[in-house]
Design a protein around this motif. Structure first.
Motif, short mmCIF file in Angstrom:
data_model
loop_
_atom_site.label_atom_id
_atom_site.label_comp_id
_atom_site.label_asym_id
_atom_site.label_seq_id
_atom_site.Cartn_x
_atom_site.Cartn_y
_atom_site.Cartn_z
N LYS A 140 0.86 -1.19 0.00
CA LYS A 140 0.00 0.00 0.00
C LYS A 140 0.89 1.23 0.00
CE LYS A 140 -3.24 2.63 2.94
NZ LYS A 140 -2.34 3.77 3.22
N LEU A 141 0.74 2.08 -1.01
CA LEU A 141 1.51 3.30 -1.10
C LEU A 141 0.83 4.41 -0.29
CD1 LEU A 141 2.39 3.31 -4.90
CD2 LEU A 141 3.90 2.73 -3.00
N VAL A 142 1.64 5.29 0.29
CA VAL A 142 1.11 6.43 1.03
C VAL A 142 1.62 7.71 0.35
CG1 VAL A 142 0.81 7.50 3.27
CG2 VAL A 142 1.30 5.06 3.14
N PRO A 143 0.80 8.38 -0.45
CA PRO A 143 1.23 9.58 -1.14
C PRO A 143 1.12 10.81 -0.25
CG PRO A 143 -1.02 9.12 -1.72
CD PRO A 143 -0.58 8.00 -0.79
N ARG A 144 1.56 11.95 -0.76
CA ARG A 144 1.32 13.22 -0.06
C ARG A 144 -0.14 13.64 -0.19
NH1 ARG A 144 5.99 17.45 -2.19
NH2 ARG A 144 7.84 16.23 -1.62
N SER A 145 -0.82 13.10 -1.16
CA SER A 145 -2.08 13.69 -1.62
C SER A 145 -3.34 13.07 -1.02
CB SER A 145 -2.16 13.55 -3.14
OG SER A 145 -2.02 12.19 -3.53
N GLY A 146 -3.22 12.23 0.02
CA GLY A 146 -4.39 11.51 0.49
C GLY A 146 -5.08 12.06 1.72
N ALA A 147 -4.56 13.14 2.32
CA ALA A 147 -5.17 13.67 3.55
C ALA A 147 -6.54 14.27 3.25
CB ALA A 147 -4.27 14.73 4.17
N ARG A 148 -7.50 14.04 4.14
CA ARG A 148 -8.87 14.53 3.96
C ARG A 148 -9.36 15.18 5.25
NH1 ARG A 148 -7.25 14.09 -0.26
NH2 ARG A 148 -7.96 12.82 -2.03
N PRO A 149 -10.29 16.14 5.14
CA PRO A 149 -10.85 16.76 6.35
C PRO A 149 -11.36 15.70 7.31
CG PRO A 149 -11.55 17.97 4.40
CD PRO A 149 -10.84 16.74 3.90
N GLY A 150 -11.03 15.88 8.58
CA GLY A 150 -11.38 14.90 9.61
C GLY A 150 -10.21 14.03 10.03
N ASP A 151 -9.15 13.99 9.20
CA ASP A 151 -7.96 13.22 9.58
C ASP A 151 -7.23 13.90 10.74
OD1 ASP A 151 -8.50 11.53 7.50
OD2 ASP A 151 -6.77 12.07 6.27
N THR A 152 -6.49 13.10 11.49
CA THR A 152 -5.60 13.61 12.52
C THR A 152 -4.20 13.76 11.94
OG1 THR A 152 -6.87 12.59 14.31
CG2 THR A 152 -4.58 13.14 14.78
N LEU A 153 -3.53 14.86 12.28
CA LEU A 153 -2.17 15.11 11.82
C LEU A 153 -1.21 14.65 12.91
CD1 LEU A 153 -0.66 16.44 9.42
CD2 LEU A 153 -0.65 18.56 10.76
N MET A 154 -0.17 13.89 12.52
CA MET A 154 0.76 13.31 13.48
C MET A 154 2.20 13.45 12.99
SD MET A 154 -1.36 9.85 14.61
CE MET A 154 -0.85 9.90 16.33
N ILE A 155 3.13 13.29 13.92
CA ILE A 155 4.56 13.24 13.60
C ILE A 155 5.16 12.04 14.32
CG2 ILE A 155 6.82 14.29 14.07
CD1 ILE A 155 5.75 16.96 13.49
N SER A 156 6.00 11.29 13.62
CA SER A 156 6.78 10.22 14.25
C SER A 156 8.26 10.52 14.07
CB SER A 156 6.44 8.86 13.62
OG SER A 156 6.88 8.81 12.27
N GLY A 157 9.05 10.10 15.04
CA GLY A 157 10.49 10.31 14.97
C GLY A 157 11.03 10.76 16.31
N HIS A 158 11.44 12.03 16.37
CA HIS A 158 11.98 12.58 17.61
C HIS A 158 11.61 14.06 17.69
CE1 HIS A 158 15.06 14.39 15.07
NE2 HIS A 158 15.29 13.20 14.57
N GLU A 159 11.90 14.68 18.81
CA GLU A 159 11.62 16.09 18.98
C GLU A 159 12.47 16.92 18.01
OE1 GLU A 159 12.46 13.99 21.35
OE2 GLU A 159 10.95 14.01 22.95
N VAL A 160 12.08 18.17 17.81
CA VAL A 160 12.80 19.05 16.88
C VAL A 160 14.12 19.50 17.51
CG1 VAL A 160 12.70 21.19 15.56
CG2 VAL A 160 10.61 19.82 15.89
N PHE A 161 15.23 19.17 16.84
CA PHE A 161 16.56 19.49 17.34
C PHE A 161 17.40 20.34 16.38
CE2 PHE A 161 15.84 15.73 20.02
CZ PHE A 161 16.46 16.08 21.21
N THR A 162 17.29 20.09 15.08
CA THR A 162 18.30 20.62 14.16
C THR A 162 18.41 22.14 14.11
OG1 THR A 162 16.80 20.43 12.24
CG2 THR A 162 18.28 18.56 12.70
N PRO A 163 17.35 22.93 14.40
CA PRO A 163 17.56 24.38 14.39
C PRO A 163 18.67 24.82 15.36
CG PRO A 163 15.22 23.90 14.39
CD PRO A 163 15.93 22.60 14.62
#
Length: 318
Positions: A140-163
């Motif tokens: 199953k491919l996950v494109p950039r283009s599949g988000a729809r109203p009602g979806d939850t936005l999430m981040i996986s990985g680690h906290e923001v460090f590089t700045p």
């Protein structure tokens, strides 16, 4: 003691003393490589170039790690299992005798991410570059283009460090407590765990990795999906918060516009609770950061409209 390299053939021989062979290869040591695959094949080519990508203080081993990680990230985030990499390496004469360090960093990243080097090409160059081509397979491919109203936005990985790392390494900011961790992540980015993401991506409607900075990343996803993203929080590291306060800077401004190459995965899903359960199962950090609504653009609550700016080649940086 380092051994002197006398030609490309010896350089290649030394590389294969470091890289582990992939038992799935069909051609062995040859001019190309072949494998039997089933599923959707995902390809990516990424280039680490000394003139634009080498941060002050990076070692050749770090370069090898980062080159592989950056390329694999774009394949994995699409929901594909990365299989192997092909390399195009240009080396100036003065780095030849330390080439084993570059190969070691490449192999360390391959071990971490579960891929193998399949082959490639080497040559002389007036500056160092490492081109990495990655192939993976997905059900199953996950494109950039599949988000729809009602979806939850999430981040996986680690906290923001590089700045923080960029402020110190590139802008000359005074080092603050904890900056070593930020610099280590800038030198050797850590991807979302493949074993987690290959399960969680089945629940994702859209995904992208954070390579060009958070502001651009969020806008890319919003534009491709034809939606508006409402960001409610960002996973800011304690180091970023402390250093921003010391420097008199806005930590949100830094996180949005002055970072990048975190390679965190930003994604939308209709089943955030199951994603969080999978994250707990695999020991992976994941945050709910907002929601997808009708409209255009990106807003951060308590901050306002998020501009489309960050790192761009040919645009003189940030």
């Amino acid at each position: 003691m380092l051994q002197l390299i006398v030609g490309e053939r010896e350089l290649i021989e030394r590389a294969w003393r470091v890289f582990k062979r992939d038992p799935r290869e069909l051609l062995g040591l040859d001019d190309a490589q072949a494998m039997e695959l089933s599923g959707k094949v995902v390809f990516k080519v990424d280039v680490f170039d000394e003139t634009t990508d080498w941060l002050p203080g990076m070692t050749l081993r770090d370069v090898g790690w980062k080159a592989v990680t950056a390329a694999v990230s774009d394949v994995l985030v699409k929901g594909a299992k990365p299989l192997g990499v092909m390399l195009g390496i240009g080396l100036p004469e003065e780095t030849l005798d330390a080439a084993d360090e570059l190969f070691a960093g490449i192999e360390e990243a391959c071990d971490k991410l579960g891929v193998r080097v399949w082959g490639g090409d080497t040559g002389s160059s007036d500056h160092l570059y490492v081109s990495v081509a990655v192939a993976g397979v997905a059900n199953k491919l996950v494109p950039r283009s599949g988000a729809r109203p009602g979806d939850t936005l999430m981040i996986s990985g680690h906290e923001v460090f590089t700045p923080v790392a960029y402020a110190v390494l590139l802008d000359g900011a005074e080092p603050c407590a904890g900056v070593e961790e930020a610099i280590e992540i800038a030198y050797r980015p850590k991807l979302t765990k493949p074993e987690f993401w290959l399960e969680a991506s089945r629940l994702a409607t859209a995904s992208i990795d954070d390579s060009d900075g958070l502001a651009f990343t969020l806008h890319y996803l919003a534009e491709a999906s034809g939606v508006k993203l409402v960001v409610e929080r960002l996973p800011l590291s304690a180091v970023l918060l402390a250093c921003a306060e010391r420097w008199g800077r806005d930590p949100l401004e830094m996180a949005l516009y002055q970072g990048g190459e975190e390679y965190n995965f930003v994604f939308a899903t209709r089943d955030p609770d199951t994603v969080l359960k999978l994250a707990e199962k695999h020991g992976q950090k994941v945050w709910r950061i907002g929601k997808v609504v009708e409209g255009k653009g990106v807003v951060l609550e308590g901050y306002g409209e998020v501009e489309q700016r960050g790192w761009e080649h040919f645009a003189r940086g940030f």
